[in-house]
Structures are given as structure tokens and as C-alpha cells.
Write an enzyme that holds these catalytic residues in place. Structure first.
Site, PDB file in Angstrom:
ATOM      1  N   SER A  69       0.781  -0.954   0.042  1.00 21.82           N
ATOM      2  CA  SER A  69      -0.092   0.001  -0.113  1.00 21.82           C
ATOM      3  C   SER A  69       0.829   1.298   0.134  1.00 21.82           C
ATOM      4  O   SER A  69       1.961   1.406  -0.760  1.00 21.82           O
ATOM      5  CB  SER A  69      -0.929   0.017   1.231  1.00 21.82           C
ATOM      6  OG  SER A  69      -2.021   0.767   0.962  1.00 21.82           O
ATOM      7  N   LYS A  81       4.455   1.928  -2.419  1.00 22.38           N
ATOM      8  CA  LYS A  81       4.646   3.008  -2.930  1.00 22.38           C
ATOM      9  C   LYS A  81       6.075   3.409  -2.725  1.00 22.38           C
ATOM     10  O   LYS A  81       7.121   3.621  -3.667  1.00 22.38           O
ATOM     11  CB  LYS A  81       3.765   4.361  -2.838  1.00 22.38           C
ATOM     12  CG  LYS A  81       2.521   4.285  -2.980  1.00 22.38           C
ATOM     13  CD  LYS A  81       1.693   5.548  -2.490  1.00 22.38           C
ATOM     14  CE  LYS A  81       0.164   5.333  -1.962  1.00 22.38           C
ATOM     15  NZ  LYS A  81      -0.940   4.860  -2.730  1.00 22.38           N
ATOM     16  N   TRP A 129      -9.960   0.748  -5.449  1.00 21.08           N
ATOM     17  CA  TRP A 129      -9.455   2.107  -5.230  1.00 21.08           C
ATOM     18  C   TRP A 129      -7.841   2.320  -5.781  1.00 21.08           C
ATOM     19  O   TRP A 129      -7.441   3.193  -6.158  1.00 21.08           O
ATOM     20  CB  TRP A 129      -9.313   2.176  -3.773  1.00 21.08           C
ATOM     21  CG  TRP A 129      -8.908   3.412  -3.060  1.00 21.08           C
ATOM     22  CD1 TRP A 129      -8.084   3.692  -2.031  1.00 21.08           C
ATOM     23  CD2 TRP A 129      -9.542   4.827  -3.176  1.00 21.08           C
ATOM     24  NE1 TRP A 129      -7.944   4.727  -1.610  1.00 21.08           N
ATOM     25  CE2 TRP A 129      -8.739   5.668  -2.307  1.00 21.08           C
ATOM     26  CE3 TRP A 129     -10.402   5.530  -4.066  1.00 21.08           C
ATOM     27  CZ2 TRP A 129      -8.987   7.195  -2.202  1.00 21.08           C
ATOM     28  CZ3 TRP A 129     -10.595   6.850  -4.118  1.00 21.08           C
ATOM     29  CH2 TRP A 129      -9.874   7.600  -2.924  1.00 21.08           C
ATOM     30  N   HIS A 164      -7.902  -5.555  -0.450  1.00 22.70           N
ATOM     31  CA  HIS A 164      -6.659  -4.686  -0.186  1.00 22.70           C
ATOM     32  C   HIS A 164      -5.986  -5.552   0.960  1.00 22.70           C
ATOM     33  O   HIS A 164      -6.557  -5.504   1.920  1.00 22.70           O
ATOM     34  CB  HIS A 164      -6.806  -3.364   0.097  1.00 22.70           C
ATOM     35  CG  HIS A 164      -5.884  -2.513   0.217  1.00 22.70           C
ATOM     36  ND1 HIS A 164      -5.137  -1.899  -0.852  1.00 22.70           N
ATOM     37  CD2 HIS A 164      -5.124  -1.995   1.153  1.00 22.70           C
ATOM     38  CE1 HIS A 164      -3.959  -1.094  -0.435  1.00 22.70           C
ATOM     39  NE2 HIS A 164      -3.981  -1.010   0.815  1.00 22.70           N
TER      40      HIS A 164
HETATM   41  C1  GCU Z   1      -5.315   4.872   1.729  1.00 24.58           C
HETATM   42  C2  GCU Z   1      -4.584   5.772   0.130  1.00 24.58           C
HETATM   43  C3  GCU Z   1      -3.817   4.626  -0.713  1.00 24.58           C
HETATM   44  C4  GCU Z   1      -2.891   4.100   0.274  1.00 24.58           C
HETATM   45  C5  GCU Z   1      -3.643   3.465   1.279  1.00 24.58           C
HETATM   46  C6  GCU Z   1      -2.799   2.399   2.404  1.00 24.58           C
HETATM   47  O1  GCU Z   1      -6.519   3.927   0.954  1.00 24.58           O
HETATM   48  O2  GCU Z   1      -5.899   6.476  -0.325  1.00 24.58           O
HETATM   49  O3  GCU Z   1      -3.181   5.401  -1.727  1.00 24.58           O
HETATM   50  O4  GCU Z   1      -2.200   3.233  -0.497  1.00 24.58           O
HETATM   51  O5  GCU Z   1      -4.296   4.345   2.115  1.00 24.58           O
HETATM   52  O6  GCU Z   1      -1.582   2.928   2.759  1.00 24.58           O
HETATM   53  O7  GCU Z   1      -3.227   1.794   3.356  1.00 24.58           O
END
Ligand code: GCU
Length: 445
Positions: free
Chosen positions: A283, A287, A374, A424
């Protein structure tokens, strides 16, 4: 608290919003996105494939001057540095290098951890070497009796090292942690031990002959707006500077920097093969893993799980989370300049396929999940595909799929990919694929 609550809320709302796309332009849509905290919902996010407007991706193999990149050498010497600079300037911000005076101290070692299956070490990394300076604790597990030096997975965790395994020998993180299971007033208690064990699969990793190193991301920067003041980033603010300049690092840059400092430490460990370290993250930390691997070529492999917007998903594709949404809800993650593209993502001089390309020719694995709309699984596949020409120019097989693979049909070419069923998360299935991928690309020294 904010970090975790937002994370959970967004995941939930992202999921509930499926299928509720509205017929309107990107801009109108973005204006109507309301933060969940204000009582609104994210119902105007686009989840309808037929409503994705057309877009043109920048070509990673064309220099800013318009000149084509025709050789591996030209990529390495000219285009790669140019792209790296663009990502630094416009998206993640510039990060400093290795700090002077950093120290590593093994503060605990157990040759018989996990019922005799593992060696467990905990190393205190003091970033400045100063007595009261910022520090992070690197937890390492190595398979006992395996012939070393060993290949490793390295990743940051969300809630403290003690959550990674139900192992009473792990030092409980003493700092600020987000509210959650086993956390009281932002302090982790014994009850949080092993809370994220299913996301780390320590025994599975060890049984396959790999080690695992992990550290708590909040040791580098706690994940909330204003966290910079308890972050390594504050060390680098100049006198009278209260915020980083628009092209200086955000929290993702800081976490990626922390991964490189963990790598500095792993390089000093005789049991670890520093040429076989895979950086992994989920998540927002997925990144982070991509950005760490793009900048620091010591990482032999990158694994990015459900990384979505600002990770492996194309920014120009209007589906799921958008640049404006991420910058609005998590303004501390990216650099100030990134916000300039909130209403005009097509003006961004880069897109995320070029982030993946910066890892070439090293193996990269993009893991996605079918219900995680998402994060735009299709956008992540298309980014992987658009990075493939760079991988091919550098002599690898690129991505072994031209169409989005079906559910649970992993691809293990140098750019690896899977679409897992479900939401997710990081699951045992995901780890099995990461291990299979590592067996293909990182096993032999
Ligand atoms: C939120 C956010 C995402 C991210 C995620 C996470 O959903 O919008 O961009 O990847 O949190 O890190 O859990």
C-alpha cells in the site's frame, strides 16, 4: 492516530464506492470528493472502465528534448538520470544521502528463536550517532542452519516490529503508534504482538531459505500531518525553515530513505548477501518500496503490493484514487510540487510506468487484488506493460503478458505481476508468489 484511521476508512469507502461512477468530467468529479472525516463519502470516484477518458503516456524511451533512447548505455547515462530527477522534483521530492556518523548496534541476538527455526537479531540504527538522535530498530530473522550469506526480504511495517510475529523476544516499539489492536494511548502493549503476522508470514519465508528484515515506519516518520516534526526530515530543515521546499522529500521519500539506511546496515552483516536484498512494501509502503528501489540500485529486487496511486498505478488513468485525492487526504506523503498537478494530471512530466522503468533491469513484482479497485489493478498492469520496453532495451524478457492476467495467474518474467482474488491486504498467497518470484530471479548468488 490519523494515519491509521484514514487508512482504514479509505480502504472501506474505496470498496463501498465500487460501481457508483458518475457521468462527469475528471475535474467536476474531483471537486466533489469529500474527506470521509467530514462525513462525506467517496462515491464520485470513477470505477467504470467505460468512462476512463483517453490519455497519452510520456514515452520513457524519449528524452525531454524529443531524442529517442536507442541503446542501453543511453538509457543508463542519459534518460534514467533525467527521469529520476523529474520524479524527485515533481513527485516524491529530493532526499539526502547517507548521514554522517550513523551507527549500528546489535541490541539483542537469539540463536534459537521461533522454536529453534530462526536466528533473531535486533539492531539499533542511530541515524546521526548522537546520543539522543533519531533511531530505528531493525528486526532480522534468518533461517537457522541455512548456508549463508542469505538472500533477504526487507520491508517496513505499519505498527511496530512486535506485530510481525507472535514472538515474545521482539522488542516492543516504545514510540508513537497509530491506535489499533493492543495499542493504548498511542503506545503499543504486549497484546499487539503478532497482530500483523498473517501479513508477514515469517515462518514461510524462513522455510524457503530467505531471511526477513523489517523496521517500523514510524521510527522514520510517524504517518500524520505534522509528523515531520518527529521525523528524520526535521533533521534536514535549515534554520528558520519549517517545511521542506516544494522539491524536497515528503514522508514517502523519508520512508524510502529509511529503507536505504536499513540496507546500509544489512551490508555490514556477514550472514546477509547484500546483492540479494528484495525491498518489499504494501500500500503506501508499496509506493515507498518502488521509490526506494528506483533510487537505490543496491536493491536487487522490488516487490510492490497493492500500491495504487503514487505507486504502480498510472496517474493519468481516471480510475479509483486520483492525484488530487491523495494530495488532499495525505498532503505530507509527496513533495509540494506534486500538488500543482491536482487539476491537470496530464501536465505531470512523468507517469508511474516510468517509476517502474527506473528499476530496470532489476526484477520488479507488482501485486494487485481484484477487489481493491481504489488502487486500480488495471492501471497497475498497464503501467507494468508500459515499462516493459525499457526492460527489453536492457536485455531482459520484460513482462510476459500483453493482456491483464486472470485472477490468481501470476506472471514471473522480469516484470512480475499478479491479480489475487480478494481485497486490499497482504496474504499468504501474495507471499507465496513473492517467494516463487525470488526463487526465479534471486536464488542463485
Ligand atoms: C489509502 C490511500 C492509498 C494508500 C492506502 C494505504 O487508501 O488512499 O493511497 O495506498 O491508504 O496505504 O493503506
Amino acid at each position: 492516530m490519523r494515519g491509521k484511521i484514514l487508512r482504514r476508512r479509505f480502504l472501506k469507502t474505496g470498496g463501498l464506492a465500487v460501481g457508483s461512477a458518475f457521468l462527469m468530467s475528471c475535474e467536476q468529479q474531483e471537486e466533489e470528493v469529500k474527506p470521509v472525516a467530514a462525513g462525506g463519502t467517496l462515491k464520485v470516484v470513477n470505477y467504470d472502465e467505460s468512462k476512463v477518458p483517453s490519455y497519452t503516456l510520456p514515452n520513457p524511451l524519449v528524452m525531454a528534448s524529443g531524442q529517442r533512447v536507442t541503446s542501453a548505455r543511453m538509457w543508463v547515462e542519459k534518460r534514467r538520470p533525467q527521469l529520476l530527477k523529474l520524479f524527485q522534483t515533481y513527485e516524491y521530492g529530493r532526499s539526502p544521502g547517507r548521514p554522517r556518523g550513523m551507527t549500528f548496534h546489535v541490541i539483542s541476538a537469539d540463536m534459537n528463536a521461533l522454536g529453534g527455526k530462526a536466528i533473531r537479531k535486533q539492531v539499533l540504527i542511530n541515524f546521526t550517532g548522537k546520543k539522543d538522535g533519531p533511531r530505528m530498530t531493525l528486526l532480522m530473522y534468518l533461517p537457522k542452519g541455512a548456508p549463508g550469506p542469505l538472500p533477504m526480504f526487507l520491508g517496513l511495517n505499519f505498527d511496530g516490529n512486535q506485530t510481525v510475529a507472535a514472538d515474545p523476544g521482539i522488542i516492543i516499539n516504545p514510540g508513537w503508534v497509530a491506535e489499533g489492536w493492543g495499542v493504548i494511548d498511542h503506545r503499543a502493549t504486549d497484546a499487539s504482538r503478532g497482530d500483523a503476522a498473517c501479513r508477514w508470514q515469517v515462518e514461510k519465508i524462513l522455510a524457503r531459505g530467505y531471511g526477513l528484515a523489517t523496521a517500523y515506519y514510524g521510527d522514520i516518520e510517524p504517518d500524520y500531518n505534522g509528523g515531520i516534526h518527529s521525523s528524520v526530515r526535521s533533521l534536514y530543515l535549515r534554520p528558520r525553515q519549517s517545511e521542506p521546499a516544494p522539491d524536497e522529500w515528503g514522508a514517502i521519500g523519508a520512508w524510502a530513505w529509511g529503507l536505504s539506511r536499513a540496507m546500509d546496515c544489512l551490508e555490514t552483516d556477514k550472514n546477509v548477501d547484500p546483492r540479494r536484498v528484495a525491498v518489499m512494501g504494501h500500500s503506501r509502503l508499496g509506493k515507498t518500496a518502488l521509490w526506494a528501489g528506483a533510487q537505490d540500485t543496491r536493491f536487487a529486487m522490488v516487490i510492490s503490493n497493492d500500491s495504487g496511486e503514487g505507486g504502480a498505478a498510472l496517474s493519468r488513468r481516471w480510475f479509483g484514487e486520483t492525484v488530487k485525492s491523495i494530495n488532499t487526504h495525505f498532503p505530507w506523503w509527496f513533495c509540494g510540487n506534486f500538488k500543482k498537478f491536482n487539476n491537470d494530471v496530464n501536465a505531470l512530466p512523468v507517469d508511474q510506468h516510468e517509476l517502474i522503468a527506473l528499476i530496470a533491469p532489476r526484477p520488479v513484482y507488482i501485486a494487485t487484488a481484484a477487489d481493491d479497485l481504489w488502487a486500480d489493478p488495471t492501471g497497475m498492469f498497464l503501467a507494468a506493460k508500459a515499462a516493459a520496453p525499457v526492460y527489453q532495451l536492457l536485455g531482459t524478457d520484460g513482462l510476459g503478458a500483453t493482456k491483464m492476467p486472470g485472477i490468481d495467474q501470476p506472471v514471473t518474467t522480469t516484470i512480475g505481476f499478479h491479480l489475487r482474488c480478494g481485497p486490499h491486504n497482504v496474504t499468504a498467497y501474495d507471499w507465496e508468489q513473492f517467494l516463487n518470484f525470488a526463487d526465479v530471479h534471486m536464488k542463485a548468488s
